[in-house]
Design an enzyme around this catalytic site. Structure first.
Site, short mmCIF file in Angstrom:
data_model
loop_
_atom_site.label_atom_id
_atom_site.label_comp_id
_atom_site.label_asym_id
_atom_site.label_seq_id
_atom_site.Cartn_x
_atom_site.Cartn_y
_atom_site.Cartn_z
CE LYS A 40 -36.27 -0.62 3.53
NZ LYS A 40 -36.97 -0.15 4.76
CB CYS A 97 -34.11 -1.08 10.63
SG CYS A 97 -35.70 -1.56 11.33
#
Length: 386
Positions: free
Chosen positions: A220, A343
């Protein structure tokens, strides 16, 4: 290898997977790779067949099985009866079946986790679990520091454009990414569509001070660097932090390949994070918290991870997540943005973490799931500093 020898190999590997899940050992992929490193006689077809069988068995056993043999017997009885005939067959086969020997129960998840997911999905939990245990596709993010998605897609007409992402493409199954010129040139990075959506939620801009508080290996971070680019280079101050030296050490070579120069990397000591970030307190335009979590949204990549999770570990993760939100809030300037991501699809790691946080405006959140969005499962929440 004969089919019976492949079955015996799968059982040996599954024994190791069960032990690793119980004791916090290596992932199944790593264990499979180690197994065949010392067994050079196994050809590529053998390795693929054994790997496929191992993961088929793992996916079909909701509770952690007693042993690899018990897991295979349970899987065979429910899904592939032909495997039963291979026990005690000629060659390097597993020993013959014994009357009444234990077999693992089937199912999609441990009962307590299915109950937790039922709090989120209600009567739809079965459909969601089936998708969570399907095979994951191969997604990439086109690195806008070096290339444009339209140009990469034009060269690869069989690569699917992911419309809910700004830079995502989905590659055909079986693609050997390392052999692709676009990979070698740093034009693309492996990143699930959901992860791309999560990083984009921060809306990082050129010239900003941005912190990726749990950067890990930097997937990310590199997406944020591309969002902060001006004239083909990172413009602003991007800080990538983590407490895991091994994972953070993977970022520099990835950043070099991607052309993401100038990222400020900080290895944090657990419990001393605030001290290491003291110079940034109250100054950041945006903070991304991709928090450590159960990974329940990524079971299709690591299906044995549902055997690893316990209520105690989940409680410890929730404590860490709350602490990270508090730290991220302190880093923000007034009006600064915060995005909290896990997640995971467990409410304990999602909505339960969004209780009133001093100094923040109200949260807005969304859920991504494999069943509904075609990507890994994510909980994504956004807020801003008052």
């Amino acid at each position: 290898m004969t089919p019976a020898a492949r079955l015996a190999a799968a059982i040996e590997i599954l024994d190791e997977v069960v032990i690793a899940a119980r004791d916090g050992g290596a992932a199944a992929d790593t264990l499979i790779q180690r197994y065949f490193t010392t067994r050079r006689y196994a050809g590529s077809k053998d390795r693929r067949a054994v790997r496929d069988l191992v993961f088929a068995v793992v996916r079909s056993s909701g509770e952690r099985p007693h042993s690899g043999r018990a897991a295979v017997i349970g899987h065979a009885r429910a899904n592939d009866p032909a495997l039963l005939a291979l026990f005690g067959a000629a060659g390097h086969s597993p020993p013959p079946l014994v009357q009444g020997e234990p077999a693992a129960s089937g199912g999609l998840a441990p009962a307590w986790l299915r109950e937790m997911l039922g709090l989120r999905f209600g009567g739809d939990v079965g459909r969601q679990l089936v998708a969570l245990l399907d095979r994951a596709p191969l997604d990439v993010r086109v690195n806008s520091l070096k290339a444009a998605r339209a140009d990469v897609a034009a060269v690869h007409p069989d690569w699917e454009i992911l419309p809910r992402t700004a830079h995502g493409l989905r590659l055909p199954a079986g693609t050997v990414l390392e052999q692709e010129p676009d990979w070698q040139a740093g034009h693309i990075e492996v990143q699930d569509a959901g992860s791309q959506i999560a990083a984009a939620a921060l809306a990082a801009k050129p010239g900003e001070l941005v912190v990726d508080l749990c950067a890990g290996a930097g997937g990310k971070t590199l997406a944020l660097a591309a969002d902060m680019a001006a004239n083909g280079a990172l413009h602003g101050h991007l800080v990538a932090c983590d407490t895991d030296r091994g994972r953070l050490s993977q970022l520099p070579p990835r950043a070099q390949r991607a052309g993401a120069h100038g990222i400020d990397m900080r290895l944090l000591d657990p419990g001393q994070e605030a001290a290491a970030l003291a110079d940034l307190m109250g100054k950041c335009d945006a903070v991304l918290i991709d928090a450590p979590c159960s990974g329940s949204g990524t079971w299709r990549r690591n299906p044995e991870s549902r055997w690893r999770l316990t209520r105690e570990r989940l409680a410890r993760l929730a404590t860490t997540q709350a602490q990270l939100i508090q730290l991220g809030t302190r880093l923000l300037r007034p009006g600064g943005r915060i995005v909290y991501v896990v997640c995971s699809l467990l409410p304990a790691e999602g909505e339960a973490q969004l209780a009133a946080t001093p100094g923040l405006a109200g949260w807005s959140s969304r859920i991504l799931t494999p069943a509904d969005d075609g990507c890994d499962g994510f909980f994504i929440a956004q807020s801003s500093r008052l």
